[in-house]
Design an enzyme around this catalytic site. Structure first.
Site, PDB file in Angstrom:
ATOM      1  N   ASN A 117       7.780  10.757  -3.085  1.00  0.00           N
ATOM      2  CA  ASN A 117       6.515  11.128  -3.723  1.00  0.00           C
ATOM      3  C   ASN A 117       5.587  11.737  -2.663  1.00  0.00           C
ATOM      4  O   ASN A 117       4.974  11.015  -1.870  1.00  0.00           O
ATOM      5  CB  ASN A 117       5.866   9.888  -4.363  1.00  0.00           C
ATOM      6  CG  ASN A 117       4.609  10.227  -5.139  1.00  0.00           C
ATOM      7  OD1 ASN A 117       3.812  11.067  -4.713  1.00  0.00           O
ATOM      8  ND2 ASN A 117       4.411   9.573  -6.266  1.00  0.00           N
ATOM      9  N   GLY A 137       6.505   4.587   6.784  1.00  0.00           N
ATOM     10  CA  GLY A 137       5.309   3.824   7.139  1.00  0.00           C
ATOM     11  C   GLY A 137       5.043   3.750   8.629  1.00  0.00           C
ATOM     12  O   GLY A 137       3.906   3.859   9.076  1.00  0.00           O
ATOM     13  N   GLU A 138       6.086   3.577   9.415  1.00  0.00           N
ATOM     14  CA  GLU A 138       5.897   3.369  10.855  1.00  0.00           C
ATOM     15  C   GLU A 138       5.821   4.700  11.613  1.00  0.00           C
ATOM     16  O   GLU A 138       4.971   4.874  12.481  1.00  0.00           O
ATOM     17  CB  GLU A 138       7.029   2.521  11.445  1.00  0.00           C
ATOM     18  CG  GLU A 138       7.643   1.482  10.526  1.00  0.00           C
ATOM     19  CD  GLU A 138       6.730   0.338  10.170  1.00  0.00           C
ATOM     20  OE1 GLU A 138       5.857  -0.008  10.977  1.00  0.00           O
ATOM     21  OE2 GLU A 138       6.886  -0.216   9.061  1.00  0.00           O
ATOM     22  N   GLY A 140       0.766  -1.233   0.000  1.00  0.00           N
ATOM     23  CA  GLY A 140       0.000   0.000   0.000  1.00  0.00           C
ATOM     24  C   GLY A 140       0.803   1.292   0.000  1.00  0.00           C
ATOM     25  O   GLY A 140       0.314   2.323  -0.448  1.00  0.00           O
TER      26      GLY A 140
END
Lengths: 712, 163
Positions: A603, A676-677, A468
């Site tokens: 991005n 992400g984390e 994702g």
């Protein structure tokens, strides 16, 4: 203009909005058979018998496997950094029941309906043994984790003399908090489709996994074939949040079933089966003691965690990783304890360890600010570390101060009345809280391949995955940028164990590891093309077409001794506004502002999505999510998505995300730190501190449900 | 509700009208619409996330209304028009909401996305796509674990403004 840093839409977007993106349960196969598991209904004991008579009568049943007739498995390996210490479940190999909802049989049938119906007709008899489930009973037998069990967790190294310093500190706080077990609950169900070739020597598996190559190694070992003969495919992962790091028992069961019936077999765990069939973020209790001078300078931290574990494996995580580095402090003690009970093993969930540890630490810091009558923001700013005192290394870069001031400014923190319970919106209590976020900028060895064909097509490949965050897009950006091509000119392949070696897709290290490997492959490819043409500039597609042959290059990334030279960490700051209904104790999050210093942002469009997703995950952690295990039976009381509450669209507040500029020339690779984390880590404590500010009541128990707040 | 007496009993099985194509399936009455679509017709765009009507990943449009296809027996959908995510851009052009999902990055993993889009398309048809409070309320049956809700709201509002 560089493509790195551009807010480009996802290259896999068209596939995902049209239903063409195929997840593990979406791959068709000729003569597919369907499997359904039977799970244990006791928490501990032995299976004494199966009555299969009724199940065998169900039309379409092809096979029923139990430990009495299932193929024998080889020893399942322990592959770092994912697998815990101990003996993993070897499904259908013996009569032992280790926990509730353990797979103890599987039915294979022509159709899904037949398999599920027959599975419901399997009768099992047991010799149950006393099981300890209740956490309070379990805590009485908690023990320190051994060196082996925490060897891979360097955060557990203390320094100085915390106890003595605490005893003499001018101001101290002592904060005991609890976080309930949480389940990752990706919306994609765990699924495996397994198919053996006709001679039974090669296995193809479509599996929901964050690490295709580890999955191949595990299956190879279990079925006594070389891992190269196991082909694991998973181009799209329907969310994982850690739930697909390990190879779970059902994956072996699907392969066993396919072997026995000689046909492809699809096995999809139901949502209820998932709770016992995989893992969960462990229940934890933490005690944080802080000692500080009157001006807020931290002098001592003692941070102790006790984490639930199963009886067959010990899973420890980086609960204490942030504590020794987040603030300047000479005396730190970090005991890690484990409490064993008769449940399935916990495992990593988004922000593993740090999400837990930073919650308790930041709660205690807020309590310290109150004790000092100090602005919680000022307390953080006073203790910003100059270097990593645990590793005794400089940070590759640290933007914690910029994150704090930037987020505070965007949030309007200077308008906060620091007196708890002082702010209102009509009848609602209003609270503003903040917390720091942190996650290590990990990166490991990775490889990639780049090829340009005589037709002028570019193919880039690496065995990573995309659950994702946007691997498909960000890696394409890196390749296109390096080769000076448009995004559409690069065709990427990921999610396939036959592709060049890539690390586990987790731990916020994907782009930092495979990004530079892909860049290296592309640079070498360009060098090969230019070399063959005797030029040092030009369009490689045109040159390859002109020369009329394919070119290929392998690339690699190796962080080398970076970790010995720098402490590499991402930092962030999260500010949250909540309202509390004084009559119902309902807590609503109104807005969250997060600022992050995470190196290069490949991005910004996708990075923002990761951050708002982390904020929603943090709302779930703070207010909603807990896996309730019945203390007598060990059953999952709320093992579904209606009673295990996750945030919905109606719970979505205003979300403000910003990245502070951080050009890190020391961190290696592309200059990225991972996202992400860290996007999750600081959210729950910011909300918890806002709840205190709104109410003046210190609730040290997640999730902060209305009943808990009312009783606090 | 269709009733058949014993003299005019149909051939065994179920006829489904999916994305404008009629399919006859030799299936029993126990098969859900979701499993008929996924396991018999290989239309895997509709996803299974709970099989209990709790997550919305299996949302399709049946007779113009959005339904959780895991809670509808295939036999009850007999001969009624069904639109799945695969039928939304049947002419090769993305539906405005599909395009808006890409533009606003209204997903991460993409697994709940077909259900979100089918639900959103129906919501816009219901006339609820212009008001954020209405969107929040009437899209909350579609769970997104990646937490893309804020972007989904933006996507729906944009698509609603265009249609």
């Amino acid at each position: 203009m560089s493509l790195i840093g551009q807010p480009l839409p996802r290259v896999d977007g068209p596939d995902k909005v049209t239903g063409r993106a195929h997840y593990a349960a979406d791959f068709p196969a000729d003569r597919m058979a369907h499997a359904a598991v039977v799970q244990s209904t006791i928490a501990r004991g032995r299976i004494t018998g199966f009555d299969l008579a009724e199940a065998e009568q169900v039309p379409g049943v092809l096979a029923i496997l139990t430990h009495r007739n299932a193929p024998r498995l080889g020893k399942i390996p322990e592959i770092p950094p994912v697998d815990p210490v101990g003996t993993p479940e070897h499904p259908l190999q013996d009569d032992l029941v280790l926990h509730q909802n353990q797979h103890i049989a599987v039915v294979v049938a022509e159709t899904l309906e037949q398999a599920r119906w027959a599975a419901s007709r399997v009768r099992v008899s047991y010799a149950p043994e006393p099981a300890v489930i209740d956490m309070q009973a379990t805590l009485r037998h908690a023990r320190p984790a051994s060196k082996d069990e925490i060897s891979a967790k360097p955060g557990n190294v203390g320094r100085g003399d915390a106890d003595a310093t605490l005893a003499s500190a001018a101001v101290t706080v002592d904060s005991l908090s609890v976080m309930e077990r949480e389940n990752q609950n990706p919306i994609e169900l765990h699924a495996t489709t397994a198919q053996w070739d006709s001679d039974g020597e090669r296995l193809t598996v479509w599996d929901k996994t964050q690490w295709v190559q580890s999955c191949a190694k595990h299956l190879g070992a279990a079925f006594n074939i070389p891992p190269e003969r196991v082909h694991v495919i998973d181009p799209f992962i329907g969310g994982a949040f850690g739930s697909s790091l390990r190879v779970w028992p059902h994956t072996y069961i699907a392969a066993m079933a396919a072997k026995v019936v000689g046909r492809p077999v699809k096995l999809v765990l139901s949502r209820r089966e998932y709770y016992g069939g995989t893992g969960a973020r462990p229940w934890t209790q933490q005690r944080v003691r802080l000692g500080a001078d009157r001006d807020g300078s931290l002098q001592a931290i003692r941070h102790e965690v006790t984490a639930e574990n199963s009886r067959y494996e010990i899973y420890t995580e980086n609960v204490l990783k942030a504590t020794p580095i987040l603030y300047r402090c000479r005396n730190v003690d970090l005991p890690y304890r484990v409490a064993l009970r008769d449940v399935n093993s916990p495992n990593a969930m988004r922000g593993p360890g740090l999400a837990t540890g930073v919650y308790a630490l930041e709660l205690a810091m807020d309590e310290l600010a109150v004790a000092l009558k100090m602005d919680p923001l000022a307390l953080r700013l006073r203790n910003i570390p100059e270097r990593d005192q645990m590793k005794d290394l400089p940070f590759s870069s640290i933007s914690l101060e910029q994150c704090l001031t930037e987020a505070a400014s965007r949030f309007g923190w200077d308008r906060r009345n620091h007196q708890p319970g002082s702010m209102r919106d009509g009848r609602l209590q209003l609270g503003w809280g903040m917390a720091v976020s942190n996650y290590p900028a990990e990166k490991v060895k990775a490889t990639a391949r780049a090829r340009v064909t005589a037709k002028g097509e570019v193919h880039v490949a690496t065995a990573s995955s995309d659950m994702g965050p946007g691997t498909w897009t960000s890696v394409t950006q890196v390749a296109a940028d390096t080769l000076d091509l448009a995004m559409e000119q690069v065709k990427l392949s990921i999610g396939d164990s036959a592709l060049p070696m890539a690390p586990v897709h987790g731990g916020s290290m994907t782009i930092s590891s495979i990004g530079p490997a892909v860049r290296d492959a592309c640079e070498k490819l360009r060098g090969a093309v230019y070399g063959a043409a005797g030029v040092n500039t030009g369009d490689i597609l045109e040159i390859a077409r002109r020369i009329g042959r394919d070119f290929e290059a392998e690339g690699a990334f190796d962080p080398g001794d970076l970790e010995e030279r720098f402490s590499m960490e991402g930092f962030g700051a999260v500010f949250a506004e909540v309202t509390v209904d004084p009559d119902t104790s309902e807590i609503r999050v109104r807005r969250i502002t997060g600022a992050y210093g995470i190196g290069k942002v490949v991005n910004p469009l996708l990075a923002r999505s990761q951050c708002i997703g982390g904020m929603m995950g943090g709302i779930g952690m703070a207010l909603l999510e807990q896996t309730e295990i019945d203390r007598r039976s060990g059953r999952f009381v709320n093992g579904n998505l209606a009673e295990y509450l996750v945030p919905t669209m109606a719970d979505t507040p205003a979300l403000d995300v910003t990245f502070v500029p951080e050009e890190d020339r020391n961190v290696g690779g592309l200059g990225t730190k991972g996202l992400g984390e860290i996007a999750l880590v600081g959210v729950a404590p910011a909300i918890a501190n806002a709840v205190f500010h709104a109410t003046g009541k210190r609730l040290r128990h997640l999730p902060m449900t209305p009943d808990r707040l009312a009783m606090a | 509700m269709n009733t058949q007496d014993s003299h005019t009993a149909p051939a065994p099985g179920v006829t489904l009208l999916v994305n404008g194509t009629r399919h006859h399936l030799a299936i029993g009455p126990e098969v859900t619409l979701l499993d008929a679509l996924r396991e018999r017709l290989n239309l895997t765009g509709a996803k299974k996330g709970c099989d209990l009507g709790q997550c919305g990943a299996c949302t399709v449009i049946l007779d113009g209304k959005r339904v959780n296809s895991c809670l509808v027996l295939a036999a009850r959908a007999q001969d009624r028009p069904i639109t799945t995510i695969e039928g939304l851009a049947a002419d090769g052009r993305l539906h405005p909401l599909q395009q808006a999902f890409i533009t606003h990055d209204a997903f991460q993993c993409g697994y709940c996305t077909p259900g979100q889009i089918m639900s959103g398309v129906a919501l816009i048809e219901e006339g609820r796509g212009h008001d954020e409070a209405e969107i929040r309320k009437h899209m909350s049956g579609n769970l997104c674990r990646c937490g893309a809700y804020a972007n989904i709201i933006a996507a729906i509002r944009e698509a609603a403004a265009r249609t």
